[in-house]
Design a protein around this motif. Structure first.
Motif, short mmCIF file in Angstrom:
data_model
loop_
_atom_site.label_atom_id
_atom_site.label_comp_id
_atom_site.label_asym_id
_atom_site.label_seq_id
_atom_site.Cartn_x
_atom_site.Cartn_y
_atom_site.Cartn_z
N LEU A 90 0.83 -1.20 0.00
CA LEU A 90 0.00 0.00 0.00
C LEU A 90 0.86 1.25 0.00
O LEU A 90 1.88 1.32 0.69
CB LEU A 90 -0.90 0.02 1.24
N ASN A 99 0.80 15.35 8.33
CA ASN A 99 1.15 13.94 8.13
C ASN A 99 0.25 13.01 8.92
O ASN A 99 0.24 11.81 8.70
CB ASN A 99 2.61 13.72 8.50
N ASN A 100 -0.50 13.55 9.84
CA ASN A 100 -1.44 12.73 10.58
C ASN A 100 -2.50 12.11 9.69
O ASN A 100 -3.08 11.09 10.03
CB ASN A 100 -2.15 13.58 11.63
N GLU A 101 -2.81 12.73 8.58
CA GLU A 101 -3.88 12.24 7.74
C GLU A 101 -3.31 11.70 6.44
O GLU A 101 -2.91 12.46 5.57
CB GLU A 101 -4.89 13.35 7.45
N GLN A 102 -3.27 10.40 6.32
CA GLN A 102 -2.73 9.74 5.15
C GLN A 102 -3.86 9.15 4.32
O GLN A 102 -4.79 8.55 4.86
CB GLN A 102 -1.74 8.65 5.56
N PHE A 104 -4.79 6.47 1.34
CA PHE A 104 -4.23 5.25 0.82
C PHE A 104 -4.71 4.96 -0.60
O PHE A 104 -5.85 5.24 -0.97
CB PHE A 104 -4.62 4.06 1.71
N GLY A 105 -3.81 4.35 -1.37
CA GLY A 105 -4.16 3.82 -2.67
C GLY A 105 -4.75 2.42 -2.53
O GLY A 105 -4.80 1.87 -1.43
#
Lengths: 113, 110
Positions: A90, A99-102, A104-105
């Motif tokens: 992933l 950076n707290n909120e990522q 995803f693919g």
């Protein structure tokens, strides 16, 4: 607005081969993180790239390497593949300031035979 | 190191039942806490988050409260739907170090 995209969707390799996986971050994002998700497990952090440099690394051997390009897209390379490398890989993107909120693919499913 | 422990699945519920998925964590400092959901064949989607103690994250009827005194972040929903069937992951982010639990598979039957 395109989200995080990854290619290829699926990949089959044999032991000892090398593989390259690709990720394009969500528009406006500058940071890319890679994770390995074994079947039935949670994702494990491999490494994170920002400004074309590896910013942080998880507990993965040097066989796992990466790269980030000026357009923020990223590659994950795995050398000398082992059966245990079979997993869903992933990619997640974020803003370095958030950076707290990522995001995803969909992942690349790698099978090593 | 930091870690996340979440309730083992699978969890099977009837539609409109109440859902709780327990999550506890071990971390130094003050991590941010998350719940992600993964539908079959897809990547992870952020469901909700909380960045400090006593914060309540909520989204799509799901809620979780950051409890520092019990180091917990339990996920709840008052009335589940068949479309909520998925795998749910509790996670923490502590100084860019992201850790996930093993996931809890939820199946909701009509």
């Amino acid at each position: 607005d395109a989200g995080v995209t990854q290619s290829p969707t699926h990949l089959i390799k044999t032991r000892g081969q090398q593989v390259t996986l690709r990720c394009s971050p969500k528009s406006g994002h500058d940071t890319v993180s890679w994770y390995q998700q074994a079947l039935g497990q949670g994702p494990q952090f491999i490494f994170q790239y920002y400004e074309e440099e590896e910013r942080q690394r998880g507990n993965f051997p040097d066989r796992f390497s990466g790269h980030q390009f000026p357009n923020y897209s990223s590659e994950l390379n795995v050398n000398a593949l082992l059966l245990g490398d079979s997993a869903l890989y992933l990619c997640a993107s974020s803003l370095v300031t958030h950076n707290n909120e990522q995001f995803f693919g969909p992942g690349t499913r790698l099978t090593v035979l | 190191g930091d870690s996340v422990t979440q309730m083992e699945g699978p969890v099977t519920l009837s539609e409109e039942a109440f859902l709780t998925i327990n999550c506890t964590y071990t971390a130094t400092g003050y991590p941010s806490l998350f719940w992600y959901v993964q539908y079959p064949g897809e990547g992870l989607q952020l469901l909700l988050k909380a960045t400090k103690a006593d914060d309540k994250g909520s989204n799509k009827g799901f809620e979780a409260t950051y409890r520092k005194e019990t180091t917990s972040f339990h996920l709840e929903k008052g009335s589940v739907q068949v479309s909520d069937s998925a795998v749910y992951f509790c996670a923490l982010n502590n100084n860019n170090d992201m850790r996930f639990g093993a996931g809890t598979r939820l199946t909701v039957k009509p």
